[in-house]
Design an enzyme around this catalytic site. Structure first.
Site, short mmCIF file in Angstrom:
data_model
loop_
_atom_site.label_atom_id
_atom_site.label_comp_id
_atom_site.label_asym_id
_atom_site.label_seq_id
_atom_site.Cartn_x
_atom_site.Cartn_y
_atom_site.Cartn_z
N GLY A 21 -31.39 26.51 -15.30
CA GLY A 21 -30.82 27.39 -14.93
C GLY A 21 -29.99 28.67 -15.32
O GLY A 21 -29.49 28.77 -15.99
N ARG A 82 -38.76 26.19 -17.35
CA ARG A 82 -38.49 25.16 -18.11
C ARG A 82 -39.86 24.54 -18.75
O ARG A 82 -40.58 25.19 -17.78
CB ARG A 82 -37.62 23.94 -17.05
CG ARG A 82 -36.36 24.50 -16.30
CD ARG A 82 -35.57 23.33 -15.51
NE ARG A 82 -34.02 23.39 -15.79
CZ ARG A 82 -33.24 23.15 -14.22
NH1 ARG A 82 -34.12 23.70 -13.21
NH2 ARG A 82 -31.78 23.42 -14.62
N ASP A 113 -26.74 23.11 -21.96
CA ASP A 113 -27.29 21.88 -23.29
C ASP A 113 -28.31 21.74 -23.36
O ASP A 113 -28.98 22.33 -24.75
CB ASP A 113 -26.53 20.57 -22.48
CG ASP A 113 -27.06 19.72 -21.70
OD1 ASP A 113 -27.48 20.26 -20.80
OD2 ASP A 113 -26.31 18.89 -21.47
N THR A 135 -24.47 28.66 -18.40
CA THR A 135 -24.70 27.94 -16.80
C THR A 135 -23.87 28.11 -15.84
O THR A 135 -22.46 27.50 -16.41
CB THR A 135 -25.37 26.21 -17.38
OG1 THR A 135 -24.92 25.30 -16.40
CG2 THR A 135 -23.99 25.31 -18.35
N ASP A 137 -22.45 24.36 -13.69
CA ASP A 137 -21.98 23.60 -13.82
C ASP A 137 -20.44 23.46 -14.76
O ASP A 137 -20.32 22.92 -14.73
CB ASP A 137 -23.10 22.53 -14.63
CG ASP A 137 -24.09 22.47 -13.25
OD1 ASP A 137 -23.89 23.14 -12.09
OD2 ASP A 137 -24.90 22.05 -14.01
N ASP A 139 -20.83 22.65 -17.66
CA ASP A 139 -20.47 20.64 -18.04
C ASP A 139 -20.99 21.40 -19.91
O ASP A 139 -21.57 20.20 -20.34
CB ASP A 139 -21.83 20.37 -17.79
CG ASP A 139 -22.98 20.76 -17.99
OD1 ASP A 139 -23.64 21.69 -18.29
OD2 ASP A 139 -23.82 19.88 -17.17
N ARG A 181 -25.05 17.75 -11.07
CA ARG A 181 -25.60 16.70 -11.34
C ARG A 181 -24.70 15.70 -12.12
O ARG A 181 -24.51 14.73 -11.86
CB ARG A 181 -27.00 16.50 -11.34
CG ARG A 181 -28.33 17.02 -10.58
CD ARG A 181 -29.45 16.86 -11.47
NE ARG A 181 -29.35 17.77 -12.14
CZ ARG A 181 -30.88 18.45 -12.63
NH1 ARG A 181 -31.98 18.63 -11.65
NH2 ARG A 181 -31.15 20.16 -13.34
P1 ADP Z 1 -30.03 23.49 -19.84
O1 ADP Z 1 -30.56 24.35 -20.63
O2 ADP Z 1 -29.60 24.54 -18.94
O3 ADP Z 1 -29.76 22.53 -19.59
P2 ADP Z 1 -32.73 21.95 -19.74
O4 ADP Z 1 -32.28 20.69 -19.52
O5 ADP Z 1 -33.97 21.61 -18.16
O6 ADP Z 1 -31.20 23.24 -19.18
O7 ADP Z 1 -33.14 22.53 -20.35
C1 ADP Z 1 -33.82 23.33 -20.51
C2 ADP Z 1 -35.12 23.94 -21.87
O8 ADP Z 1 -34.86 23.86 -23.04
C3 ADP Z 1 -36.20 22.65 -21.48
O9 ADP Z 1 -37.12 23.55 -20.29
C4 ADP Z 1 -36.81 22.04 -22.74
O10 ADP Z 1 -37.30 22.97 -22.86
C5 ADP Z 1 -35.76 22.97 -23.47
N1 ADP Z 1 -35.15 21.20 -24.33
C6 ADP Z 1 -34.25 20.96 -23.27
N2 ADP Z 1 -34.30 19.99 -23.74
C7 ADP Z 1 -34.35 20.21 -24.73
C8 ADP Z 1 -34.58 18.55 -25.97
N3 ADP Z 1 -34.19 17.09 -26.04
N4 ADP Z 1 -34.88 19.03 -27.32
C9 ADP Z 1 -36.35 20.43 -27.62
N5 ADP Z 1 -35.93 21.38 -26.32
C10 ADP Z 1 -35.23 21.29 -25.39
O1 F6P Z 2 -27.63 23.42 -14.71
C1 F6P Z 2 -27.51 23.57 -13.10
C2 F6P Z 2 -28.35 23.69 -11.83
O2 F6P Z 2 -27.82 24.51 -10.56
C3 F6P Z 2 -27.12 22.25 -11.55
O3 F6P Z 2 -26.12 22.30 -11.01
C4 F6P Z 2 -28.34 21.98 -10.87
O4 F6P Z 2 -28.15 20.07 -11.06
C5 F6P Z 2 -29.41 22.39 -11.23
O5 F6P Z 2 -29.54 22.85 -12.20
C6 F6P Z 2 -30.45 22.35 -9.91
O6 F6P Z 2 -31.90 22.80 -10.78
P1 F6P Z 2 -32.95 23.49 -11.04
O7 F6P Z 2 -33.31 23.42 -8.43
O8 F6P Z 2 -33.28 25.01 -10.96
O9 F6P Z 2 -34.34 22.40 -10.46
#
Ligand code: ADP
Ligand code: F6P
Length: 329
Positions: A21, A82, A113, A135, A137, A139, A181
């Site tokens: 995000g 993503r 994360d 982010t 959040d 978090d 979330r």
């Molecule tokens: P954020 O970084 O905001 O937490 P996501 O959880 O959507 O957002 O993770 C972003 C991207 O990082 C994912 O779309 C994926 O490509 C990669 N990613 C997330 N988790 C993993 C994982 N366990 N192993 C490898 N790549 C990951």
């Molecule tokens: O992780 C950031 C965040 O804004 C969360 O607070 C929210 O739940 C989520 O991303 C929404 O993500 P998207 O609408 O981009 O899938």
């Protein structure tokens, strides 16, 4: 700060990407990475659309002008995405090959994360990586602060102030749903700053009857409005609003703030930390460091072990939560 004569460290070509995000302040951070790399005389490339762009080979060399006029803008000029393929080792290996083909030997990952788990995978394949928490959040374990959180809290606060005006005029209860979330940090900080009557977060179980009793106490002593702040992870704010109206008989409205919280010009706080983190990340790579995440602890910029941080949890500040409850009695 360590000073390098220029390109004499282990790393010769740095890549930077934003992932997951988006968050206000990511642009200020990219600007800092690019400009510090140029100052240190190392090559710097922007990787578009996070890991999706990496797999597609979407990279471009950055110069001073590439990051001009972005420090005040929300979103991310590198865009973000993503990427499902990156969860699999095949995707990760392709990512490593793309970096090697481009000659990128150090990577700065700005994201949440999930993005850091992707970064850990690249590290296991020998790529030098520094993580920067970005982010709204807040978090991420290992840091008190993430880029974008301060702007998001201020955006919510502005909304609370506006909703409070109309709530008072109409003698209404307003339920406001904010992002988060799995984490209630945005709800807690904006709720405390906005004087919300109740703050409902995923980390703390609540009893709706107690929430309603508190609302009625306020109403009976002449309060003209009530604000209930709900983190999205708690459940449907619309449903909550209905139940509150049924239980209390108070006219209730629901506002879901949604993606408005993810945009907007970053606050000074977000720009300043983003600038410090971005430039420190470059210096860490040039010093031969990898596997670190930058963070803020008690107001200080810190470097933390990424693997260790990813095994922890960034819990809610329980003292602040209790304080918010006491002050809104
Ligand atoms: P954020 O970084 O905001 O937490 P996501 O959880 O959507 O957002 O993770 C972003 C991207 O990082 C994912 O779309 C994926 O490509 C990669 N990613 C997330 N988790 C993993 C994982 N366990 N192993 C490898 N790549 C990951
Ligand atoms: O992780 C950031 C965040 O804004 C969360 O607070 C929210 O739940 C989520 O991303 C929404 O993500 P998207 O609408 O981009 O899938």
């Amino acid at each position: 700060m360590q000073v390098f004569a220029g390109g004499i460290g282990l790393v010769q070509h740095i890549g930077v990407l934003t992932s997951g995000g988006d968050a206000p302040g990511m642009n200020a951070c990219v600007r800092a990475v690019v400009r510090m790399a140029i100052y240190r005389k190392v090559k710097i490339s922007g990787i578009m659309r996070g890991y999706a762009g990496l797999l597609a080979g979407e990279m471009k060399p950055m110069d001073l002008g590439s990051v001009g006029d972005i420090i005040h803008r929300g979103g991310t000029l590198l865009r973000t995405a993503r990427c499902k393929e990156f969860y699999e080792s095949e995707g990760q290996e392709r990512g490593v090959r793309r970096l090697q083909e481009a000659g990128i030997d150090g990577l700065v990952v700005i994201g949440g994360d999930g993005s850091f788990r992707g970064a850990q995978a690249l590290m296991r394949h020998g790529i030098s990586v520094i993580g920067i928490p970005g982010t709204i959040d807040n978090d991420i374990p290992g840091t008190d602060y993430t880029i974008g959180f301060d702007t998001a809290v201020n955006t919510v606060l502005d909304a609370i102030n506006k909703i409070r005006d109309t709530a008072t005029s109409h003698d209404r209860t307003n339920v406001i749903e904010v992002m988060g979330r799995r984490a209630g940090h945005i709800a807690l900080l904006s709720g405390l700053a906005g004087g919300a009557e109740s703050i409902l977060v995923p980390e703390v179980p609540f009893d709706l009857d107690v929430v309603c009793a508190r609302l009625m106490r306020g109403h009976n002593r002449g309060k003209l409005h009530s604000i209930i702040l709900v983190a999205e992870g708690v459940g449907s704010a619309v449903e909550l609003g209905k139940q509150i109206e049924q239980k209390t008989g108070l006219e209730t409205r629901v506002t879901i703030l949604g993606h408005i919280q993810r945009g907007g010009s970053p606050t000074a706080t977000d720009r300043i930390w983003a600038s410090q983190m971005g430039s420190r990340a470059v210096d860490l790579l040039l010093a031969g460091k990898s596997g670190l995440m930058l963070g803020v602890r008690r107001g200080e910029l810190v470097e933390v072990d990424l693997d260790k941080a990813m095994t922890e949890r960034h819990g809610l500040d329980q003292e602040l939560y209790q304080l918010a409850g006491i002050l809104s009695i």
